[in-house]
Design an enzyme around this catalytic site. Structure first.
Site, PDB file in Angstrom:
ATOM      1  N   ARG A   1      -9.996   0.646   8.493  1.00 22.73           N
ATOM      2  CA  ARG A   1      -9.588  -0.715   8.824  1.00 22.73           C
ATOM      3  C   ARG A   1     -10.703  -1.484   9.529  1.00 22.73           C
ATOM      4  O   ARG A   1     -10.527  -2.671   9.839  1.00 22.73           O
ATOM      5  CB  ARG A   1      -8.373  -0.678   9.742  1.00 22.73           C
ATOM      6  CG  ARG A   1      -7.036  -0.901   9.028  1.00 22.73           C
ATOM      7  CD  ARG A   1      -5.954  -0.725  10.072  1.00 22.73           C
ATOM      8  NE  ARG A   1      -4.703  -1.353   9.796  1.00 22.73           N
ATOM      9  CZ  ARG A   1      -3.653  -0.708   9.265  1.00 22.73           C
ATOM     10  NH1 ARG A   1      -3.770   0.522   8.869  1.00 22.73           N
ATOM     11  NH2 ARG A   1      -2.502  -1.327   9.125  1.00 22.73           N
TER      12      ARG A   1
ATOM     13  N   LYS B   1       0.830  -1.217   0.000  1.00 20.32           N
ATOM     14  CA  LYS B   1       0.000   0.000   0.000  1.00 20.32           C
ATOM     15  C   LYS B   1       0.860   1.261   0.000  1.00 20.32           C
ATOM     16  O   LYS B   1       0.602   2.191  -0.752  1.00 20.32           O
ATOM     17  CB  LYS B   1      -0.934   0.041   1.223  1.00 20.32           C
ATOM     18  CG  LYS B   1      -1.921  -1.095   1.306  1.00 20.32           C
ATOM     19  CD  LYS B   1      -2.884  -0.926   2.471  1.00 20.32           C
ATOM     20  CE  LYS B   1      -2.243  -0.856   3.834  1.00 20.32           C
ATOM     21  NZ  LYS B   1      -1.606  -2.106   4.296  1.00 20.32           N
TER      22      LYS B   1
ATOM     23  N   ARG C   1      10.735  -0.649  12.018  1.00 21.44           N
ATOM     24  CA  ARG C   1       9.477  -0.415  12.734  1.00 21.44           C
ATOM     25  C   ARG C   1       9.335  -1.426  13.865  1.00 21.44           C
ATOM     26  O   ARG C   1       9.596  -2.613  13.672  1.00 21.44           O
ATOM     27  CB  ARG C   1       8.300  -0.565  11.757  1.00 21.44           C
ATOM     28  CG  ARG C   1       7.985   0.707  11.020  1.00 21.44           C
ATOM     29  CD  ARG C   1       6.945   0.487   9.961  1.00 21.44           C
ATOM     30  NE  ARG C   1       5.714  -0.124  10.465  1.00 21.44           N
ATOM     31  CZ  ARG C   1       4.609  -0.221   9.747  1.00 21.44           C
ATOM     32  NH1 ARG C   1       4.565   0.260   8.522  1.00 21.44           N
ATOM     33  NH2 ARG C   1       3.537  -0.788  10.256  1.00 21.44           N
TER      34      ARG C   1
ATOM     35  N   ARG D   1      11.462  -6.309   4.517  1.00 19.23           N
ATOM     36  CA  ARG D   1      11.442  -4.856   4.732  1.00 19.23           C
ATOM     37  C   ARG D   1      12.286  -4.502   5.967  1.00 19.23           C
ATOM     38  O   ARG D   1      13.078  -3.554   5.929  1.00 19.23           O
ATOM     39  CB  ARG D   1       9.987  -4.396   4.931  1.00 19.23           C
ATOM     40  CG  ARG D   1       9.845  -2.955   5.374  1.00 19.23           C
ATOM     41  CD  ARG D   1       8.441  -2.441   5.137  1.00 19.23           C
ATOM     42  NE  ARG D   1       7.487  -2.836   6.156  1.00 19.23           N
ATOM     43  CZ  ARG D   1       6.165  -2.671   6.068  1.00 19.23           C
ATOM     44  NH1 ARG D   1       5.637  -2.143   4.985  1.00 19.23           N
ATOM     45  NH2 ARG D   1       5.353  -3.039   7.034  1.00 19.23           N
TER      46      ARG D   1
ATOM     47  N   ARG E   1      -1.093  -8.502  13.407  1.00 15.70           N
ATOM     48  CA  ARG E   1      -1.601  -7.534  12.427  1.00 15.70           C
ATOM     49  C   ARG E   1      -2.392  -8.247  11.316  1.00 15.70           C
ATOM     50  O   ARG E   1      -3.434  -7.765  10.867  1.00 15.70           O
ATOM     51  CB  ARG E   1      -0.430  -6.743  11.819  1.00 15.70           C
ATOM     52  CG  ARG E   1       0.142  -5.737  12.803  1.00 15.70           C
ATOM     53  CD  ARG E   1       1.551  -5.310  12.463  1.00 15.70           C
ATOM     54  NE  ARG E   1       1.635  -4.548  11.241  1.00 15.70           N
ATOM     55  CZ  ARG E   1       2.777  -4.326  10.575  1.00 15.70           C
ATOM     56  NH1 ARG E   1       3.915  -4.841  11.016  1.00 15.70           N
ATOM     57  NH2 ARG E   1       2.777  -3.606   9.494  1.00 15.70           N
TER      58      ARG E   1
END
Ligand code: AMP
Length: 193
Positions: A88, A13, A139, A127, A150
């Site tokens: 969400r 995204k 993160r 990532r 998540r």
């Protein structure tokens, strides 16, 4: 152009939003970025959000809806926006509808990026590895435990948002397993076609 990008963590995204923002000259409104900024600024809402985000859970609807309502009212979002990571939950989608109805400015399209769960876990791990290899800060929710939470939140609470928009005839689905450029092309075709 008023667009919502839906997709699980690691679906691309953020990457796709950045490209679309350049092409269509509308801002990317990422609730994850806004919440991380609030956490860094150590505001009360930010600190509450931080603890939830680190575990991979969803921040309460009221908090996120307030942040988005403020951001959407900013002058640069007048001609359009790309919502990345919001809504969400169905409740957030309903609140977004109300915000937009008040401005007589409905959504043009909702694009869902579909990616297999196994690929998502691998992507988020990559990532984190790439970020640290480039000297960046990984993160705190890009670790296997938080990613699993998540993903579970996505399936339980965000997947129904896709149905919400499908029922309104706004949902388009894109194969997020394809190469990044191919995904961009498919999205652009949907937007331009
Ligand atoms: P993201 O950067 O979109 O992956 O979001 C990172 C984290 O921020 C999520 O795992 C949630 O904890 C929180 N978050 C972002 N957007 C929302 C939202 N719309 N509703 C609830 N929590 C959110």
């Amino acid at each position: 152009m008023r667009l919502v990008l839906l997709g699980p963590p690691g679906a691309g995204k953020g990457t796709q939003s950045a490209r679309l923002m350049e092409k269509y000259h509308v801002p990317q409104l990422s609730t994850g970025d806004m919440l991380r900024a609030a956490a860094d600024a150590a505001t009360e809402a930010g600190l509450t959000a931080k603890a939830i985000m680190e575990k991979g859970g969803l921040v309460p609807d009221e908090t996120v809806v307030c942040i988005v309502a403020d951001r959407i009212a900013a002058p640069d979002a007048k001609t359009g926006f790309i919502l990345d990571g919001f809504p969400r939950t169905v409740r957030q989608a309903e609140e977004l509808d109300k915000m937009l109805a008040a401005r007589s400015a409905g959504l043009d399209v909702v694009i869902e990026l579909r990616v297999d769960d196994a690929a998502l876990l691998a992507r988020v791990a990559k990532r984190a590895k790439d970020t640290s290899a480039h000297g960046g800060v990984v993160r705190s929710d890009d670790n296997p435990e938080a990613v699993k939470v998540r993903l579970a939140a996505y399936h339980a609470q965000t997947a129904p948002v896709a149905n919400f928009y499908a029922q309104r005839g706004l949902l388009k689905t894109v194969d997020g397993m394809a190469a990044v450029d191919a995904v961009t092309k498919e999205i652009e075709q949907l937007l331009d076609g």
